[in-house]
Design a protein around this motif. Structure first.
Motif, PDB file in Angstrom:
ATOM      1  N   THR A   9       0.923  -1.192   0.123  1.00  0.00           N
ATOM      2  CA  THR A   9       0.077   0.133  -0.105  1.00  0.00           C
ATOM      3  C   THR A   9       0.793   1.259   0.172  1.00  0.00           C
ATOM      4  O   THR A   9       2.085   1.336   0.441  1.00  0.00           O
ATOM      5  CB  THR A   9      -0.838  -0.006   1.305  1.00  0.00           C
ATOM      6  N   CYS A  33      -1.222  -0.580  -4.533  1.00  0.00           N
ATOM      7  CA  CYS A  33      -2.423   0.368  -4.559  1.00  0.00           C
ATOM      8  C   CYS A  33      -1.961   1.713  -3.972  1.00  0.00           C
ATOM      9  O   CYS A  33      -1.033   1.647  -3.016  1.00  0.00           O
ATOM     10  CB  CYS A  33      -3.225  -0.397  -3.700  1.00  0.00           C
ATOM     11  N   VAL A  37      -3.287   6.851  -8.743  1.00  0.00           N
ATOM     12  CA  VAL A  37      -3.309   5.861  -9.646  1.00  0.00           C
ATOM     13  C   VAL A  37      -2.632   6.416 -10.856  1.00  0.00           C
ATOM     14  O   VAL A  37      -2.013   5.310 -11.643  1.00  0.00           O
ATOM     15  CB  VAL A  37      -5.059   5.586 -10.031  1.00  0.00           C
ATOM     16  N   ALA A  59      -4.156  -0.859  -8.354  1.00  0.00           N
ATOM     17  CA  ALA A  59      -5.534  -0.446  -7.990  1.00  0.00           C
ATOM     18  C   ALA A  59      -5.594   0.844  -7.168  1.00  0.00           C
ATOM     19  O   ALA A  59      -4.629   0.983  -6.270  1.00  0.00           O
ATOM     20  CB  ALA A  59      -6.228  -1.473  -7.331  1.00  0.00           C
ATOM     21  N   LEU A  61      -6.534   3.110  -4.130  1.00  0.00           N
ATOM     22  CA  LEU A  61      -7.015   2.988  -2.891  1.00  0.00           C
ATOM     23  C   LEU A  61      -6.634   3.939  -1.987  1.00  0.00           C
ATOM     24  O   LEU A  61      -5.436   4.333  -1.876  1.00  0.00           O
ATOM     25  CB  LEU A  61      -6.631   1.578  -2.327  1.00  0.00           C
ATOM     26  N   GLN A  68     -13.422   0.105   1.411  1.00  0.00           N
ATOM     27  CA  GLN A  68     -12.509  -0.287   0.081  1.00  0.00           C
ATOM     28  C   GLN A  68     -11.376  -1.368   0.323  1.00  0.00           C
ATOM     29  O   GLN A  68     -11.002  -2.016  -0.530  1.00  0.00           O
ATOM     30  CB  GLN A  68     -12.345   1.025  -0.720  1.00  0.00           C
ATOM     31  N   LYS A  71     -11.980  -4.762  -0.060  1.00  0.00           N
ATOM     32  CA  LYS A  71     -12.489  -5.125  -1.508  1.00  0.00           C
ATOM     33  C   LYS A  71     -11.371  -4.908  -2.619  1.00  0.00           C
ATOM     34  O   LYS A  71     -11.209  -5.734  -3.442  1.00  0.00           O
ATOM     35  CB  LYS A  71     -13.667  -4.245  -1.990  1.00  0.00           C
ATOM     36  N   VAL A  72     -10.501  -4.041  -2.369  1.00  0.00           N
ATOM     37  CA  VAL A  72      -9.150  -3.825  -3.351  1.00  0.00           C
ATOM     38  C   VAL A  72      -8.277  -4.967  -3.018  1.00  0.00           C
ATOM     39  O   VAL A  72      -7.837  -5.465  -4.105  1.00  0.00           O
ATOM     40  CB  VAL A  72      -8.675  -2.585  -3.067  1.00  0.00           C
ATOM     41  N   GLU A  75      -9.496  -7.924  -4.684  1.00  0.00           N
ATOM     42  CA  GLU A  75      -9.374  -7.794  -6.323  1.00  0.00           C
ATOM     43  C   GLU A  75      -7.822  -8.058  -6.755  1.00  0.00           C
ATOM     44  O   GLU A  75      -7.719  -8.647  -7.769  1.00  0.00           O
ATOM     45  CB  GLU A  75      -9.890  -6.490  -6.861  1.00  0.00           C
ATOM     46  N   LEU A  76      -6.944  -7.493  -6.217  1.00  0.00           N
ATOM     47  CA  LEU A  76      -5.620  -7.768  -6.329  1.00  0.00           C
ATOM     48  C   LEU A  76      -5.062  -9.028  -6.295  1.00  0.00           C
ATOM     49  O   LEU A  76      -4.495  -9.629  -6.872  1.00  0.00           O
ATOM     50  CB  LEU A  76      -4.846  -6.620  -5.450  1.00  0.00           C
ATOM     51  N   GLN A 120      -5.910  -2.397   7.377  1.00  0.00           N
ATOM     52  CA  GLN A 120      -5.313  -3.080   6.461  1.00  0.00           C
ATOM     53  C   GLN A 120      -4.851  -4.447   7.185  1.00  0.00           C
ATOM     54  O   GLN A 120      -4.716  -5.533   6.459  1.00  0.00           O
ATOM     55  CB  GLN A 120      -4.264  -2.427   5.990  1.00  0.00           C
TER      56      GLN A 120
END
Length: 249
Positions: A9, A33, A37, A59, A61, A68, A71-72, A75-76, A120
């Motif tokens: 992150t 992330c 972006v 992504a 974030l 989020q 979710k992120v 997805e990653l 996180q």
């Protein structure tokens, strides 16, 4: 153990981007992330050109958008086929003397560096529990070792809290299957330290990142980097009267 798939992150600049470059050079697949972006896209293009055999997923974030984060991360993870290591790196260095009327700055620092880091952490632990293993890395700071008066008060408190969470988790998972590392950087050139006046203690980004990555790869439980001069300075910070700790900030 090689942690092939690494999520970072706050990866759009500074230490996050530096770690991404270092791990990419080792052939690791990356999930990156951050809020910016556009910078992530630039970094992905750079890494793809230099290291065409790795996979880089990016992504957007904002870690303060707590809903989020899971979710992120999910997805990653799907894009990489799982995550072996999560580096909780996103943070800010805002701050003002307590009682100066700038609550917004200190509140933002505590929320981003500690509360959002907790989100996180919880997300990473859930992922690792499902996978059966994983390496959680918390990027704290040498400033987390002692209270610091002045503009660094909230920052030091946020990092002290993060280090404490890491110590608790190390005890919780002492026998596995999750490994926890707390990394405490000193002053390393980055956007966050650009305005720092303690330049005599500053090391360049490449040197700092190289030592951080080495400590992460060793899966050290807790590591101060660079070791010199910060290991003796941290020992000194812990014994001098608190009014003098401002000299280290």
């Amino acid at each position: 153990m090689t942690r092939q798939r690494i999520l970072i992150t706050g990866a759009s600049s500074g230490l996050g981007a530096g770690m991404a470059r270092a791990f990419a050079a080792q052939g690791r697949d990356l999930a990156l992330c951050a809020r910016r972006v556009d910078r992530l896209d630039e970094l992905k293009a750079e890494l793809a050109q230099r290291h065409p055999n790795i996979t880089v997923a990016v992504a957007a974030l904002d870690v303060n958008d707590h809903d989020q984060v899971p979710k992120v991360f999910a997805e990653l993870s799907d894009q990489l086929g799982g995550i072996d290591r999560v580096i909780v790196n996103a943070g800010i260095g805002k701050g003002a003397p307590l009682g100066s009327g700038k609550l917004w700055a200190n509140k933002a620092t505590i929320e981003t560096n500690l509360v959002s880091a907790l989100v996180q952490i919880e997300t990473a632990l859930e992922m690792f529990a499902g996978a059966g293993s994983g390496h959680l890395v918390l990027i704290s700071s040498v400033m987390g070792n002692r209270g610091v008066p002045g503009i660094k008060a909230a920052y030091a408190a946020s990092k002290a809290g993060l280090t404490s969470l890491g110590e608790s988790l190390r005890a919780e998972y002492a026998s596995g299957p999750i490994t926890v590392s707390v990394i405490e950087p000193g002053y390393i050139e980055s956007e966050m330290t650009a305005k720092s006046k303690t330049t005599m203690l500053m090391v360049d980004t490449d040197t700092g990142v190289r030592q951080i990555v080495a400590a992460i790869e060793r899966e050290s439980g807790r590591a101060i980097v660079p070791a010199w001069p910060w290991i003796p300075l941290v020992a000194l910070m812990k014994i001098v009267p608190t009014r003098f700790t401002k000299l280290f900030a």
